[in-house]
Design a protein around this motif. Structure first.
Motif, PDB file in Angstrom:
ATOM      1  N   PRO A 798       0.831  -1.211   0.000  1.00  9.29           N
ATOM      2  CA  PRO A 798       0.000   0.000   0.000  1.00  9.29           C
ATOM      3  C   PRO A 798       0.863   1.257   0.000  1.00  9.29           C
ATOM      4  O   PRO A 798       1.994   1.263   0.497  1.00  9.29           O
ATOM      5  CB  PRO A 798      -0.805  -0.112   1.304  1.00  9.29           C
ATOM      6  CG  PRO A 798      -0.809  -1.565   1.628  1.00  9.29           C
ATOM      7  CD  PRO A 798       0.504  -2.089   1.152  1.00  9.29           C
ATOM      8  N   ALA A 799       0.332   2.317  -0.568  1.00  8.59           N
ATOM      9  CA  ALA A 799       1.053   3.590  -0.626  1.00  8.59           C
ATOM     10  C   ALA A 799       1.474   4.013   0.769  1.00  8.59           C
ATOM     11  O   ALA A 799       0.735   3.862   1.740  1.00  8.59           O
ATOM     12  CB  ALA A 799       0.178   4.662  -1.255  1.00  8.59           C
ATOM     13  N   GLY A 800       2.679   4.522   0.847  1.00  5.61           N
ATOM     14  CA  GLY A 800       3.219   4.943   2.128  1.00  5.61           C
ATOM     15  C   GLY A 800       3.988   3.859   2.846  1.00  5.61           C
ATOM     16  O   GLY A 800       4.659   4.136   3.849  1.00  5.61           O
ATOM     17  N   ARG A 801       3.883   2.609   2.355  1.00  8.51           N
ATOM     18  CA  ARG A 801       4.615   1.501   2.979  1.00  8.51           C
ATOM     19  C   ARG A 801       5.428   0.768   1.908  1.00  8.51           C
ATOM     20  O   ARG A 801       5.419  -0.463   1.847  1.00  8.51           O
ATOM     21  CB  ARG A 801       3.648   0.533   3.679  1.00  8.51           C
ATOM     22  CG  ARG A 801       2.759   1.193   4.715  1.00  8.51           C
ATOM     23  CD  ARG A 801       2.360   0.246   5.840  1.00  8.51           C
ATOM     24  NE  ARG A 801       1.695  -0.959   5.387  1.00  8.51           N
ATOM     25  CZ  ARG A 801       0.369  -1.100   5.261  1.00  8.51           C
ATOM     26  NH1 ARG A 801      -0.418  -0.081   5.543  1.00  8.51           N
ATOM     27  NH2 ARG A 801      -0.162  -2.241   4.877  1.00  8.51           N
ATOM     28  N   ALA A 802       6.086   1.546   1.066  1.00  5.91           N
ATOM     29  CA  ALA A 802       6.826   0.969  -0.049  1.00  5.91           C
ATOM     30  C   ALA A 802       7.853  -0.037   0.450  1.00  5.91           C
ATOM     31  O   ALA A 802       8.602   0.242   1.391  1.00  5.91           O
ATOM     32  CB  ALA A 802       7.530   2.069  -0.834  1.00  5.91           C
ATOM     33  N   PRO A 803       7.902  -1.229  -0.147  1.00  6.49           N
ATOM     34  CA  PRO A 803       8.883  -2.233   0.294  1.00  6.49           C
ATOM     35  C   PRO A 803      10.307  -1.805  -0.058  1.00  6.49           C
ATOM     36  O   PRO A 803      10.546  -1.208  -1.113  1.00  6.49           O
ATOM     37  CB  PRO A 803       8.472  -3.485  -0.492  1.00  6.49           C
ATOM     38  CG  PRO A 803       7.767  -2.958  -1.701  1.00  6.49           C
ATOM     39  CD  PRO A 803       7.079  -1.701  -1.274  1.00  6.49           C
ATOM     40  N   LEU A 804      11.252  -2.083   0.832  1.00  6.74           N
ATOM     41  CA  LEU A 804      12.659  -1.794   0.556  1.00  6.74           C
ATOM     42  C   LEU A 804      13.222  -2.879  -0.356  1.00  6.74           C
ATOM     43  O   LEU A 804      12.911  -4.059  -0.206  1.00  6.74           O
ATOM     44  CB  LEU A 804      13.448  -1.735   1.860  1.00  6.74           C
ATOM     45  CG  LEU A 804      13.029  -0.627   2.833  1.00  6.74           C
ATOM     46  CD1 LEU A 804      13.832  -0.741   4.125  1.00  6.74           C
ATOM     47  CD2 LEU A 804      13.206   0.739   2.205  1.00  6.74           C
ATOM     48  N   GLY A 832      21.956 -14.502   3.472  1.00 11.95           N
ATOM     49  CA  GLY A 832      23.163 -14.502   4.290  1.00 11.95           C
ATOM     50  C   GLY A 832      23.020 -13.741   5.583  1.00 11.95           C
ATOM     51  O   GLY A 832      23.948 -13.715   6.391  1.00 11.95           O
ATOM     52  N   GLY A 833      21.895 -13.077   5.773  1.00  8.48           N
ATOM     53  CA  GLY A 833      21.638 -12.375   7.017  1.00  8.48           C
ATOM     54  C   GLY A 833      22.173 -10.969   7.085  1.00  8.48           C
ATOM     55  O   GLY A 833      21.910 -10.260   8.043  1.00  8.48           O
ATOM     56  N   SER A 834      22.941 -10.522   6.089  1.00 12.25           N
ATOM     57  CA  SER A 834      23.489  -9.166   6.130  1.00 12.25           C
ATOM     58  C   SER A 834      22.752  -8.284   5.143  1.00 12.25           C
ATOM     59  O   SER A 834      22.384  -8.722   4.061  1.00 12.25           O
ATOM     60  CB  SER A 834      24.980  -9.174   5.798  1.00 12.25           C
ATOM     61  OG  SER A 834      25.188  -9.663   4.493  1.00 12.25           O
ATOM     62  N   ASP A 835      22.536  -7.044   5.527  1.00 12.30           N
ATOM     63  CA  ASP A 835      21.821  -6.100   4.682  1.00 12.30           C
ATOM     64  C   ASP A 835      22.572  -4.778   4.728  1.00 12.30           C
ATOM     65  O   ASP A 835      22.637  -4.127   5.773  1.00 12.30           O
ATOM     66  CB  ASP A 835      20.395  -5.917   5.195  1.00 12.30           C
ATOM     67  CG  ASP A 835      19.585  -4.965   4.320  1.00 12.30           C
ATOM     68  OD1 ASP A 835      20.145  -4.446   3.340  1.00 12.30           O
ATOM     69  OD2 ASP A 835      18.402  -4.745   4.624  1.00 12.30           O
ATOM     70  N   PRO A 836      23.173  -4.363   3.608  1.00 10.75           N
ATOM     71  CA  PRO A 836      23.982  -3.144   3.655  1.00 10.75           C
ATOM     72  C   PRO A 836      23.165  -1.879   3.818  1.00 10.75           C
ATOM     73  O   PRO A 836      23.679  -0.864   4.259  1.00 10.75           O
ATOM     74  CB  PRO A 836      24.716  -3.160   2.307  1.00 10.75           C
ATOM     75  CG  PRO A 836      23.814  -3.939   1.410  1.00 10.75           C
ATOM     76  CD  PRO A 836      23.182  -4.993   2.282  1.00 10.75           C
ATOM     77  N   GLY A 837      21.879  -1.929   3.447  1.00 13.32           N
ATOM     78  CA  GLY A 837      21.078  -0.722   3.482  1.00 13.32           C
ATOM     79  C   GLY A 837      21.395   0.178   2.302  1.00 13.32           C
ATOM     80  O   GLY A 837      22.251  -0.125   1.464  1.00 13.32           O
TER      81      GLY A 837
END
Length: 895
Positions: A798-804, A832-837
């Motif tokens: 939904p708008a406003g909750r855009a998936p990363l 792998g459990g890591s997320d650079p962002g």
């Protein structure tokens, strides 16, 4: 020792194709069509440093988006591949026919600061010397032409007096209308080195508080359009303090009394300056005292000054202050124009602007006669041509019937760009020399598309902001049937019957002729003189080291600075201080258009992204076209941060994401220029920009267009990743960006979940597909696998909750990554459990989460982050953001 092992490829010394800093680059081909890129430590412009864009040049060398063969438009509106002879004959015959029917002035060339000097030279020579039309202009008109006009009016020549070394030795650096930290980051690091090593002070004058302002000692957020009032007041202050260098003025300057009287009328005192600029009187007084009391001061400016209907006066106001104090041409002081394009200066040298002829000569009768005799050009143009905006007006009015566009994208970059695009589409003969298959200008359907060499294949020279001529050397072969621009122009010239004047065997021949013209009947009377290079053969040309002009025969090592002892190029070899018009904007806000739109660049992109848009790394920092809005205006106009808004002017509109920015003043907006019809659905900022131009320079007002803003709502937001083109529902908003292994788009839509799911199933029906559908919650997630690897993904919410998309994008980009858990992938978690962002440091690919973690682990400064992660240690343009990230935890602890 083995003697049959292949030798490692040698590095080629060349020059970066982005901004006017002119950084030296070492390019080492990899044998596969790519190259490793490094800064050239021996080049004096950058001393080995590269910015994020320069560092990523290796990611932009692929051929996937290239036009590789001549193309001719057919009656159906599509394109047929043709041979060079057919294409060149068609272009020449078309130009000949239009000249015969409508006169030579029905023909125009629109050139680019992306061309090399040799390309520029032959294009200008063909048009002004032999076809006989003066209508040659360049996208530099949108960049630095106000500086050109001011320097010619004041100095008598288009001369930048100083050198980059002055940024190292100045005690005060004033940046006016320049987000230098993002737009010229290598130079900005030199300024910061001076601050840290010598204690120099840095002052930023800009309506917008930018990343540059975050590393400054004083920030004056003045009202848009008030720069000239501020510097007029400074001149009055200097005179009142008795700080005018009367000896220098008496010997070398004319017009001082008139300029001072004019300045006194505009800014008689600090109270008047405050009223004009919106600054507090104490701020103004502090700035004036600092400038007045610091002999070694450099005042540098860029597009915030130039892109104005009063840009020439703004530059003039700065020059007047330096002339009055004699602070010019000496180490560590002087006025300095920060040029926007890699060869905007070189284009000016050869006459690429409509109001110049060649070699810095204009249209005075003696100049016309001199160039005519040198070129042996009986058809030489005898008056100034139309400047860019007026040129496109003439196209729309059918006064110009043929146009040849080289290496630029006017359908996106010109103001009132929708009108420009429509005008181009109506030409009787429209020719484009390009190295990309599609952009907004190509979409206007030229009759011929001619495949031109790109960076890495081009061989010639460029001139940077400090007058330094550098070689741009080819390190890749010409692909397909691609040819250098100079070759294409010369072949057309031969077919028009002018072959005897265009018999060059290579770029070195052209450069030698250009150098000879610069010295022809000169004897020090003209600023531009590189006569020492007139006799260069190919071997000497290939060895040419970076050198600052003038390079006359008697001074082969070049010239670092000019005018310390006068020697201007006006009457009696004096500079001419000039009066200013009353400062005002080209147009004011009103009830319909209550906001002023400022435009400019973002950190990691360039122009309309035909090059930087190919780099996944450069697309990672700012991925979407957005409008920066003061939080008070977000509330005032009912906007939502992170939502969408439609901007509209009297000329066009765009829909952009809303970004809250307290650095943007209330009543103003800022939007980047880079997104085009190729890279976004509705973000062509040139379409909004007003076409009102400076009366001297012809440069349009791009920094203060009155606009309206209103919220736009979509039901859903999401992203799609695909290894092949994927069509989103019509009327969706989207932004396309490079992703390793394919393409990515961030989008918003009103289409229902089932419609998106149907599109995915229809498009990827031959592949393995996993879906998660939550109709009640309004979300849809789909992953398409091919042999266990991610081939495509679409996430919707939904708008406003855009998936990363950072984690999914990382899996998509890794050619070796297999998807072990589809549910984990669809949840957005990294296997792998890591997320650079989100990426913060584009040079080294360092993400937000890694920087946050380092601060949480005990790092306290950006320098410590650099030691741990390397972030911020190359060009440094991410340092302000790193400092903000570090300040947030400390601010929350203090609370």
């Amino acid at each position: 020792m083995r003697h049959d092992a292949p030798l490692a490829p040698a590095a080629t010394r060349t020059t970066c194709p982005y901004c006017g800093v002119g950084c030296g680059v070492l390019a080492t081909p990899d044998g596969l069509g790519g190259a490793a890129i490094a800064g050239d430590a021996e080049h004096p412009a950058n001393r080995g440093r590269l910015c994020s864009k320069g560092s990523a040049l290796g990611e932009t060398l692929g051929l996937g988006s290239r036009v590789l063969h001549p193309l001719k438009r057919n009656p159906a509106g599509s394109y047929d591949r043709v041979g060079w002879n057919e294409a060149l004959d068609g272009v020449a015959n078309g130009l000949r026919s239009i000249a015969a029917s409508h006169g030579p002035e029905a023909i125009a060339f629109y050139l680019s600061g992306q061309l090399l000097t040799e390309d520029y030279y032959v294009a200008n020579k063909l048009m002004k010397g032999f076809i006989g039309s003066p209508h040659v202009d360049t996208n530099s008109r949108l960049c630095m032409s106000s500086t050109v006009a001011a320097q010619r009016r004041v100095f008598g020549s288009d001369t930048v007096p100083g050198a980059y070394e002055d940024f190292d030795g100045a005690d005060l650096i004033v940046l006016v209308g320049s987000n230098t930290a993002w737009c010229h980051p290598v130079l900005f690091r030199r300024m910061q080195d001076n601050r840290q090593g010598r204690g120099a002070r840095l002052v930023v004058l800009d309506p917008r508080v930018t990343a540059t302002a975050e590393d400054a000692d004083m920030v004056l957020a003045l009202r848009p359009g008030s720069d000239a009032a501020l510097f007029a007041g400074l001149l009055v202050h200097l005179a009142g303090r008795g700080l005018v260098d009367r000896s220098y003025v008496a010997r070398h300057v004319a017009g001082f009394d008139e300029a001072l009287a004019n300045a006194s009328g505009i800014a008689p005192d600090i109270a008047a300056v405050s009223a004009a600029t919106g600054l507090q009187e104490e701020q103004i007084a502090a700035f004036y005292e600092l400038w007045a009391s610091t002999p070694h001061v450099v005042t540098a400016w860029s597009q915030g000054v130039n892109q104005s209907a009063q840009g020439t006066d703004k530059v003039t106001a700065i020059l007047n202050c330096h002339l009055a104090t004699g602070r010019i041409g000496r180490p560590g002081c002087g006025p300095f124009s920060l040029t926007g394009q890699p060869n905007a200066m070189g284009g000016r040298e050869v006459g690429g602007l409509a109001n110049m002829l060649a070699a810095h000569m204009g249209y005075a009768p003696e100049d016309i006669d001199r160039v005519r005799r040198f070129w042996q050009a009986p058809n030489i143009a005898r008056r100034e041509g139309l400047k860019a905006v007026q040129m496109l007006d003439a196209v729309a009015e059918r006064r110009i019937r043929a146009m040849w566009v080289m290496a630029t994208n006017p359908a996106a970059s010109l103001p009132d760009a929708d009108k420009a695009r429509a005008a181009l589409a109506g030409l009787d003969l429209f020719i484009v020399s390009e190295n990309v298959l599609s952009n907004d200008t190509v979409a206007a359907k030229p009759h011929y598309i001619l495949p031109a060499a790109a960076w890495g294949e081009k061989d010639g020279t460029v001139t940077n902001s400090e007058r330094r001529i550098s070689r741009q050397r080819a390190f890749l072969p010409l692909p397909g049937e691609v040819k250098p621009d100079w070759w294409i122009v010369c072949e057309v010239a031969k077919r028009l019957g002018f072959g005897a004047a265009f018999t060059y065997t290579g770029a070195h021949d052209i450069y030698a002729e250009h150098a000879a013209l610069s010295a022809f009947e000169n004897d020090g009377r003209r600023d531009f003189d590189i006569g020492a290079h007139a006799g260069l053969d190919k071997a000497a040309y290939d060895r040419l080291r970076p050198v600052q002009w003038p390079v006359p025969v008697q001074r082969r090592d070049g010239t670092a600075r000019l005018f310390a002892d006068g020697g201007f190029f006006g009457p009696e070899r004096r500079a001419q201080m000039r009066p200013l018009a009353a400062p005002k904007l080209a147009s004011d806000t009103d009830g319909t258009f209550p906001l002023l739109l400022n435009t400019g660049r973002v950190r990691d992109h360039w122009h309309t992204m035909t090059r930087t848009g190919l780099s996944p790394r450069l697309s990672a920092h700012i991925a979407e076209p957005s409008v920066s809005v003061n939080p008070a205006d977000i509330a005032r106009f009912g906007l939502i941060e992170g939502g969408f808004a439609r901007l509209a002017s009297a000329h066009g509109s765009a829909v952009l994401k809303v970004s809250a920015d307290e650095g943007v003043a209330q009543g103003s907006l800022f939007a980047p220029i880079h997104w085009s019809g190729e890279t976004a659905s509705d973000a062509r900022i040139g379409a909004l920009a007003q076409p009102f131009c400076d009366p001297f320079s012809g440069q349009p007002e791009m920094k203060a267009t009155p606009v309206s803003i209103a919220p736009v709502a979509y039901r859903f937001e999401g992203f799609v990743l695909s290894r092949e083109p994927f069509a989103l529902p019509a009327e969706s908003w989207w932004a396309r960006l490079a992703v390793q292994g394919g393409e990515g788009r961030l989008f918003a839509t009103d289409s229902a979940i089932d419609a998106l799911a149907a599109l995915m199933r229809d498009h990827f029906d031959a592949h393995e597909m996993t879906e998660l559908i939550d109709r009640d919650g309004g979300s849809y997630r789909c992953a398409v696998l091919r042999e266990g690897r991610l081939a495509a993904a679409l996430f919707l919410a939904p708008a406003g909750r855009a998936p990363l998309w950072d984690t999914v994008k990382a899996v998509f980009a890794d050619p070796a990554a297999t998807v072990e858990s589809r549910l984990a992938l669809l949840s957005g978690r990294s296997p792998g459990g890591s997320d650079p962002g989100p990426t913060v440091c584009a040079c080294f690919g360092v993400g937000l989460n890694a920087i946050r973690a380092a601060f949480e682990a005990g790092a306290t400064t950006a320098e410590e982050i650099g030691l741990q992660l390397k972030a911020g240690t190359n060009c440094g343009s991410c340092l302000p953001e790193i400092r903000r990230i570090g300040a947030r935890p400390r601010a929350s602890e203090a609370a």
